[in-house]
Design a protein around this motif. Structure first.
Motif, PDB file in Angstrom:
ATOM      1  N   ARG A 110       0.729  -1.314  -0.110  1.00  0.00           N
ATOM      2  CA  ARG A 110       0.087   0.036  -0.042  1.00  0.00           C
ATOM      3  C   ARG A 110       0.949   1.217  -0.025  1.00  0.00           C
ATOM      4  O   ARG A 110       0.569   2.262  -0.787  1.00  0.00           O
ATOM      5  CB  ARG A 110      -0.892  -0.043   1.095  1.00  0.00           C
ATOM      6  N   ASN A 111       2.068   1.136   0.720  1.00  0.00           N
ATOM      7  CA  ASN A 111       2.763   2.506   1.050  1.00  0.00           C
ATOM      8  C   ASN A 111       3.451   2.651  -0.279  1.00  0.00           C
ATOM      9  O   ASN A 111       4.390   3.859  -0.538  1.00  0.00           O
ATOM     10  CB  ASN A 111       3.570   2.390   2.291  1.00  0.00           C
ATOM     11  N   MET A 112       3.633   1.722  -1.134  1.00  0.00           N
ATOM     12  CA  MET A 112       4.726   2.252  -2.353  1.00  0.00           C
ATOM     13  C   MET A 112       4.088   3.231  -3.154  1.00  0.00           C
ATOM     14  O   MET A 112       4.970   4.166  -3.589  1.00  0.00           O
ATOM     15  CB  MET A 112       4.699   0.863  -3.309  1.00  0.00           C
ATOM     16  N   ARG A 113       2.913   3.207  -3.449  1.00  0.00           N
ATOM     17  CA  ARG A 113       2.085   4.182  -4.233  1.00  0.00           C
ATOM     18  C   ARG A 113       0.873   4.950  -3.576  1.00  0.00           C
ATOM     19  O   ARG A 113       0.210   5.669  -4.365  1.00  0.00           O
ATOM     20  CB  ARG A 113       2.058   3.856  -5.609  1.00  0.00           C
ATOM     21  N   GLY A 114       0.689   4.509  -2.382  1.00  0.00           N
ATOM     22  CA  GLY A 114      -0.637   4.527  -1.829  1.00  0.00           C
ATOM     23  C   GLY A 114      -1.917   3.595  -2.463  1.00  0.00           C
ATOM     24  O   GLY A 114      -1.751   2.972  -3.309  1.00  0.00           O
ATOM     25  N   ASN A 150      -3.200   3.618  -5.830  1.00  0.00           N
ATOM     26  CA  ASN A 150      -2.287   3.200  -6.891  1.00  0.00           C
ATOM     27  C   ASN A 150      -1.808   1.782  -6.485  1.00  0.00           C
ATOM     28  O   ASN A 150      -0.663   1.536  -7.213  1.00  0.00           O
ATOM     29  CB  ASN A 150      -1.418   4.048  -6.901  1.00  0.00           C
ATOM     30  N   GLY A 177      -0.638  -0.193  -9.852  1.00  0.00           N
ATOM     31  CA  GLY A 177       0.720  -0.045 -10.416  1.00  0.00           C
ATOM     32  C   GLY A 177       1.777  -0.572  -9.671  1.00  0.00           C
ATOM     33  O   GLY A 177       2.491  -0.891 -10.048  1.00  0.00           O
ATOM     34  N   ALA A 178       1.771  -0.365  -8.186  1.00  0.00           N
ATOM     35  CA  ALA A 178       2.667  -0.584  -7.559  1.00  0.00           C
ATOM     36  C   ALA A 178       2.990  -2.331  -7.591  1.00  0.00           C
ATOM     37  O   ALA A 178       4.093  -2.667  -7.694  1.00  0.00           O
ATOM     38  CB  ALA A 178       2.582  -0.564  -6.036  1.00  0.00           C
ATOM     39  N   ASP A 236       5.907  -2.488 -10.281  1.00  0.00           N
ATOM     40  CA  ASP A 236       7.036  -2.232  -9.195  1.00  0.00           C
ATOM     41  C   ASP A 236       7.482  -3.753  -8.905  1.00  0.00           C
ATOM     42  O   ASP A 236       8.574  -3.890  -8.597  1.00  0.00           O
ATOM     43  CB  ASP A 236       6.754  -1.398  -8.336  1.00  0.00           C
TER      44      ASP A 236
END
Length: 186
Positions: free
Chosen positions: A100-104, A107, A110-111, A115
């Motif tokens: 969750r904290n990668m891009r919120g 998003n 996408g993470a 990623d």
């Protein structure tokens, strides 16, 4: 409805979701006839579910397909982590927060897709669309279950849906990584 009745409703619903997702993903050639399993990743479900529920339940009201689909993506990420270095990854307790904290939260697709799993362009679009379609199918099943919103049975069905989406994501990624379950010749 009594607690035992609610549990029975949730279990029947979970079985229905499992069958529907498996058949759908097999038709889309995202799963083989024999669905791969991974007890190590399955064991992480409880801690992931507890961490995900506050965000997932809050978002379900306005964005039900996202709330359902993100868990499928988490299952895919967990299968990837298992394949790459489970000795390192198995001790971690905050996978949901990490993803969750990668891009919120908004998003997370996408993470995970780009990623973590490394999909790009058309491949990323294909995976994202398949997850969205899977989540839409499960949302439709939830809508047709005719359980009263806000009840224990409704919560049980939501958790059952999340569980099966997590497992479907795990199996789909294991399949993509080359884990094809075949019968032994004897």
């Amino acid at each position: 409805m009594e607690q035992n009745d609610s549990k029975a409703v949730a279990q029947q619903f979970e079985d229905k979701v499992r069958r529907d997702l498996t058949e759908f993903l097999q038709k889309r050639e995202a799963l083989d006839k024999h669905v791969p399993e991974c007890p190590d990743v399955e064991e992480k479900w409880g801690e992931i579910a507890r961490a995900y529920m506050p965000d997932g339940a809050r978002e379900f009201k306005d964005y039900p397909v996202v709330s359902l689909g993100w868990v499928m993506l988490i299952g895919m990420a967990m299968a990837y982590y298992w394949d790459t270095d489970w000795t390192k990854h198995s001790a971690r307790k905050d996978y949901y927060e990490l993803l969750r904290n990668m891009r919120g939260y908004d998003n997370m697709d996408g993470a995970v897709v780009e990623d973590v799993l490394g999909y790009r362009d058309e491949a990323a679009e294909k995976i994202t669309a398949l997850v969205a379609e899977s989540a839409s199918r499960v949302f439709s099943l939830l809508n047709h279950e005719h359980v009263e919103p806000g009840t224990e049975a409704a919560l049980g069905c939501y958790i059952a849906a999340l569980h099966q989406l997590y497992l479907a994501g795990m199996a789909m990624e294991l399949n993509a990584l080359g884990y094809h379950m075949t019968a032994l010749q004897g």
